[in-house]
Scaffold this motif. Structure first.
Motif, PDB file in Angstrom:
ATOM      1  N   LEU A 191     -42.716  36.912   3.321  1.00 28.63           N
ATOM      2  CA  LEU A 191     -41.388  36.159   4.144  1.00 28.63           C
ATOM      3  C   LEU A 191     -41.296  34.724   3.260  1.00 28.63           C
ATOM      4  O   LEU A 191     -40.238  34.327   3.008  1.00 28.63           O
ATOM      5  CB  LEU A 191     -41.591  35.933   5.458  1.00 28.63           C
ATOM      6  CG  LEU A 191     -41.302  37.339   6.290  1.00 28.63           C
ATOM      7  CD1 LEU A 191     -41.282  37.054   7.545  1.00 28.63           C
ATOM      8  CD2 LEU A 191     -39.692  37.473   5.859  1.00 28.63           C
ATOM      9  N   GLN A 192     -42.364  33.974   3.277  1.00 25.15           N
ATOM     10  CA  GLN A 192     -42.387  32.601   2.636  1.00 25.15           C
ATOM     11  C   GLN A 192     -42.035  32.614   1.158  1.00 25.15           C
ATOM     12  O   GLN A 192     -41.154  31.883   0.618  1.00 25.15           O
ATOM     13  CB  GLN A 192     -43.858  31.991   2.813  1.00 25.15           C
ATOM     14  CG  GLN A 192     -44.193  31.738   4.135  1.00 25.15           C
ATOM     15  CD  GLN A 192     -45.429  31.148   4.255  1.00 25.15           C
ATOM     16  OE1 GLN A 192     -46.350  30.976   3.324  1.00 25.15           O
ATOM     17  NE2 GLN A 192     -46.020  31.188   5.806  1.00 25.15           N
ATOM     18  N   LEU A 194     -40.253  34.986  -0.046  1.00 22.57           N
ATOM     19  CA  LEU A 194     -38.720  35.273  -0.093  1.00 22.57           C
ATOM     20  C   LEU A 194     -37.908  34.084  -0.103  1.00 22.57           C
ATOM     21  O   LEU A 194     -36.953  34.053  -0.471  1.00 22.57           O
ATOM     22  CB  LEU A 194     -38.467  36.518   1.045  1.00 22.57           C
ATOM     23  CG  LEU A 194     -38.794  37.922   0.700  1.00 22.57           C
ATOM     24  CD1 LEU A 194     -38.675  38.826   1.915  1.00 22.57           C
ATOM     25  CD2 LEU A 194     -37.790  38.310  -0.216  1.00 22.57           C
ATOM     26  N   GLU A 195     -38.078  33.272   1.156  1.00 25.62           N
ATOM     27  CA  GLU A 195     -37.589  32.258   1.343  1.00 25.62           C
ATOM     28  C   GLU A 195     -37.414  31.195   0.247  1.00 25.62           C
ATOM     29  O   GLU A 195     -36.428  30.511  -0.146  1.00 25.62           O
ATOM     30  CB  GLU A 195     -37.953  31.576   2.693  1.00 25.62           C
ATOM     31  CG  GLU A 195     -37.844  32.414   3.976  1.00 25.62           C
ATOM     32  CD  GLU A 195     -38.579  31.706   5.148  1.00 25.62           C
ATOM     33  OE1 GLU A 195     -39.339  30.935   5.050  1.00 25.62           O
ATOM     34  OE2 GLU A 195     -38.077  32.368   6.447  1.00 25.62           O
ATOM     35  N   HIS A 196     -38.511  30.954  -0.420  1.00 23.88           N
ATOM     36  CA  HIS A 196     -38.710  30.087  -1.624  1.00 23.88           C
ATOM     37  C   HIS A 196     -37.733  30.389  -2.686  1.00 23.88           C
ATOM     38  O   HIS A 196     -37.397  29.928  -3.535  1.00 23.88           O
ATOM     39  CB  HIS A 196     -39.904  29.728  -1.744  1.00 23.88           C
ATOM     40  CG  HIS A 196     -40.883  29.190  -0.923  1.00 23.88           C
ATOM     41  ND1 HIS A 196     -42.361  29.198  -1.003  1.00 23.88           N
ATOM     42  CD2 HIS A 196     -40.528  28.167   0.071  1.00 23.88           C
ATOM     43  CE1 HIS A 196     -42.730  28.669   0.351  1.00 23.88           C
ATOM     44  NE2 HIS A 196     -41.774  28.004   0.619  1.00 23.88           N
ATOM     45  N   ASN A 198     -35.015  32.145  -2.554  1.00 22.50           N
ATOM     46  CA  ASN A 198     -33.696  32.255  -1.898  1.00 22.50           C
ATOM     47  C   ASN A 198     -33.363  33.772  -1.722  1.00 22.50           C
ATOM     48  O   ASN A 198     -31.982  34.036  -1.973  1.00 22.50           O
ATOM     49  CB  ASN A 198     -32.664  31.206  -2.839  1.00 22.50           C
ATOM     50  CG  ASN A 198     -31.358  31.163  -2.320  1.00 22.50           C
ATOM     51  OD1 ASN A 198     -31.498  31.024  -0.961  1.00 22.50           O
ATOM     52  ND2 ASN A 198     -30.364  31.168  -2.915  1.00 22.50           N
ATOM     53  N   TYR A 199     -34.295  34.526  -1.349  1.00 23.65           N
ATOM     54  CA  TYR A 199     -34.198  35.978  -1.189  1.00 23.65           C
ATOM     55  C   TYR A 199     -33.795  36.584  -2.534  1.00 23.65           C
ATOM     56  O   TYR A 199     -32.907  37.652  -2.268  1.00 23.65           O
ATOM     57  CB  TYR A 199     -33.107  36.066   0.081  1.00 23.65           C
ATOM     58  CG  TYR A 199     -33.856  35.691   1.399  1.00 23.65           C
ATOM     59  CD1 TYR A 199     -34.540  36.543   2.071  1.00 23.65           C
ATOM     60  CD2 TYR A 199     -33.410  34.517   1.871  1.00 23.65           C
ATOM     61  CE1 TYR A 199     -35.159  35.997   3.128  1.00 23.65           C
ATOM     62  CE2 TYR A 199     -33.897  34.009   3.069  1.00 23.65           C
ATOM     63  CZ  TYR A 199     -34.884  34.814   3.726  1.00 23.65           C
ATOM     64  OH  TYR A 199     -35.478  34.493   5.136  1.00 23.65           O
ATOM     65  N   MET A 251     -31.853  40.180   7.234  1.00 20.89           N
ATOM     66  CA  MET A 251     -31.667  38.668   7.175  1.00 20.89           C
ATOM     67  C   MET A 251     -31.245  38.354   8.628  1.00 20.89           C
ATOM     68  O   MET A 251     -31.375  37.404   8.994  1.00 20.89           O
ATOM     69  CB  MET A 251     -30.187  38.490   6.338  1.00 20.89           C
ATOM     70  CG  MET A 251     -30.629  39.005   4.784  1.00 20.89           C
ATOM     71  SD  MET A 251     -31.826  37.767   3.913  1.00 20.89           S
ATOM     72  CE  MET A 251     -30.932  36.078   4.028  1.00 20.89           C
ATOM     73  N   GLY A 255     -33.658  35.983  10.695  1.00 22.11           N
ATOM     74  CA  GLY A 255     -32.931  34.632  10.842  1.00 22.11           C
ATOM     75  C   GLY A 255     -33.250  33.788  11.876  1.00 22.11           C
ATOM     76  O   GLY A 255     -33.776  34.447  12.913  1.00 22.11           O
ATOM     77  N   GLU A 256     -32.705  32.538  11.753  1.00 16.54           N
ATOM     78  CA  GLU A 256     -32.880  31.752  12.958  1.00 16.54           C
ATOM     79  C   GLU A 256     -32.477  32.234  14.408  1.00 16.54           C
ATOM     80  O   GLU A 256     -33.257  31.884  15.293  1.00 16.54           O
ATOM     81  CB  GLU A 256     -32.487  30.057  12.670  1.00 16.54           C
ATOM     82  CG  GLU A 256     -32.966  29.558  11.510  1.00 16.54           C
ATOM     83  CD  GLU A 256     -34.336  28.980  11.954  1.00 16.54           C
ATOM     84  OE1 GLU A 256     -34.763  28.919  12.805  1.00 16.54           O
ATOM     85  OE2 GLU A 256     -35.225  29.198  10.894  1.00 16.54           O
ATOM     86  N   ARG A 259     -35.320  35.199  15.075  1.00 16.14           N
ATOM     87  CA  ARG A 259     -36.736  34.962  14.854  1.00 16.14           C
ATOM     88  C   ARG A 259     -37.469  34.666  16.324  1.00 16.14           C
ATOM     89  O   ARG A 259     -38.682  35.391  16.210  1.00 16.14           O
ATOM     90  CB  ARG A 259     -36.950  33.757  13.825  1.00 16.14           C
ATOM     91  CG  ARG A 259     -38.391  33.711  13.159  1.00 16.14           C
ATOM     92  CD  ARG A 259     -38.240  32.579  12.114  1.00 16.14           C
ATOM     93  NE  ARG A 259     -37.782  33.249  10.865  1.00 16.14           N
ATOM     94  CZ  ARG A 259     -37.608  32.320   9.988  1.00 16.14           C
ATOM     95  NH1 ARG A 259     -38.115  31.357   9.542  1.00 16.14           N
ATOM     96  NH2 ARG A 259     -36.766  33.099   8.777  1.00 16.14           N
TER      97      ARG A 259
END
Length: 341
Positions: A191-192, A194-196, A198-199, A251, A255-256, A259
């Motif tokens: 996940l980290q 992926l986030e770095h 930008n998916y 997503m 997502g926030e 989560r």
């Protein structure tokens, strides 16, 4: 001599008759493995006595399978995980008594349930849709037992918090979402990354090749088993038309907004709760069971040795046994309270 020829002809005819379906199976296995996978699920639904039904509400259609009728024991509603479907519960249903009323629903947008571009696929949004389903089929005429695994476990927890009068007890199996203070897993590292990126990297839970499908099984399962390449390709073929949808849902639920949905709703859960978790879960760390138990006193925790995130697939018999034990225990406890009062 004529009799011998008759016997030979009989064997030739019998052999030819058997060769046709065998040849058809081999050709289907090699050329259309996805069709065989669907046939497999159809066969097991029939064998286990499950019927596929539809429930319509305001232009929205839910697809579900069910067995039995409401009785002395509470009905059981089962919510599957991300990118799965109602048939993923077949392995567990196999070990549950036939007299129990069981309902397995396709989650919003999954398999036979309506998929729309404007749908809210957040955990809270899915919980509202499941409530709509429950009301449509009248499942909430009396409190039922709610079971959810992975994404479905997250939704089940939020559902129980938002509609407390409808659930008499709950089982959460490796519920996804982030809980406070759990240890990081292999999937958290993905996940980290992926986030770095930008998916832009491939999502491990949405495989697009047989190799990626095999990697996903390694991530989700502790048990190592060799899956034929044709079956892996068939599973990819089944998922291929839904890739964009799965990406959208992924997503949403990571997502926030979603989560920490389970963590934020834990204190609102009033029904007796059972947590089942594989000790070797690489998707959501087993320490999450401790977090839930500390938040809810009286929570029953069952940790399974040599088991990963796919508890339903890896330990179906044990899972069914634990769920049934918990239901009976809670029903007996309610009966004792009524007698004492």
């Amino acid at each position: 001599m004529a009799a011998d020829l008759d016997v030979v002809n009989l064997f030739i005819i019998a052999g030819g008759t058997l060769a046709i379906p065998i040849l058809a199976f081999i050709v289907s296995f090699l050329l259309w493995p996805s069709a065989l996978i669907k046939l497999y699920y159809w066969y097991w639904r029939r064998t286990l006595g499950l019927q596929v039904r539809y429930a319509d509400c305001g232009g929205y259609r839910f697809c579900y399978s069910c067995r039995g009728k409401p009785g002395m024991r509470p009905s059981i509603l089962m919510l599957h995980g991300f990118s799965a479907h109602k048939d993923s519960w077949l392995t567990v249903v196999k070990y549950l008594p036939r007299h129990l009323h069981i309902v397995c629903v396709d989650m919003p947008g999954h398999e036979g349930t309506t998929r729309t571009d404007t749908e809210d696929y957040s955990i809270q949004g899915q919980a509202r849709r499941i409530h709509q389903f429950v009301e449509t089929i009248g499942l909430n005429r009396k409190p039922f037992h709610l079971v959810g695994t992975s994404m479905g476990g997250n939704v089940a927890g939020v559902y129980a918090a938002c509609y407390p009068s409808e659930t008499c007890s709950i089982t959460l199996i490796c519920p996804d979402g982030q809980l406070l203070h759990p240890r990081e897993t292999k999937f958290d590292n993905h996940l980290q990354d992926l986030e770095h990126s930008n998916y832009t990297l491939n999502i491990p839970l949405i495989p697009t090749t047989p190799e990626e499908m095999e990697d996903m099984f390694r991530l989700c399962s502790h048990v190592r088993f060799k899956i034929p390449q044709q079956i892996l390709q068939g599973l990819v073929d089944v998922q291929q038309p839904h890739i964009t949808f799965y990406q959208e849902v992924f997503m949403e639920i990571f997502g926030e907004k979603s989560r920490y949905a389970l963590q934020e709703h834990l204190h609102l859960i009033t029904a007796p709760l059972q947590v089942i978790w594989g000790k070797q879960d690489q998707v959501v760390d087993v320490s999450g069971a401790t977090v839930i138990a500390e938040e809810l006193s009286g929570c029953r925790v069952d940790l399974l040795d040599n088991c990963g995130h796919s508890v339903v697939m890896e330990r179906p018999c044990q899972t069914a046994k634990l769920i049934l034990e918990f239901i009976i225990m809670q029903q007996d406890a309610r009966g004792s309270k009524k007698k004492s009062s």
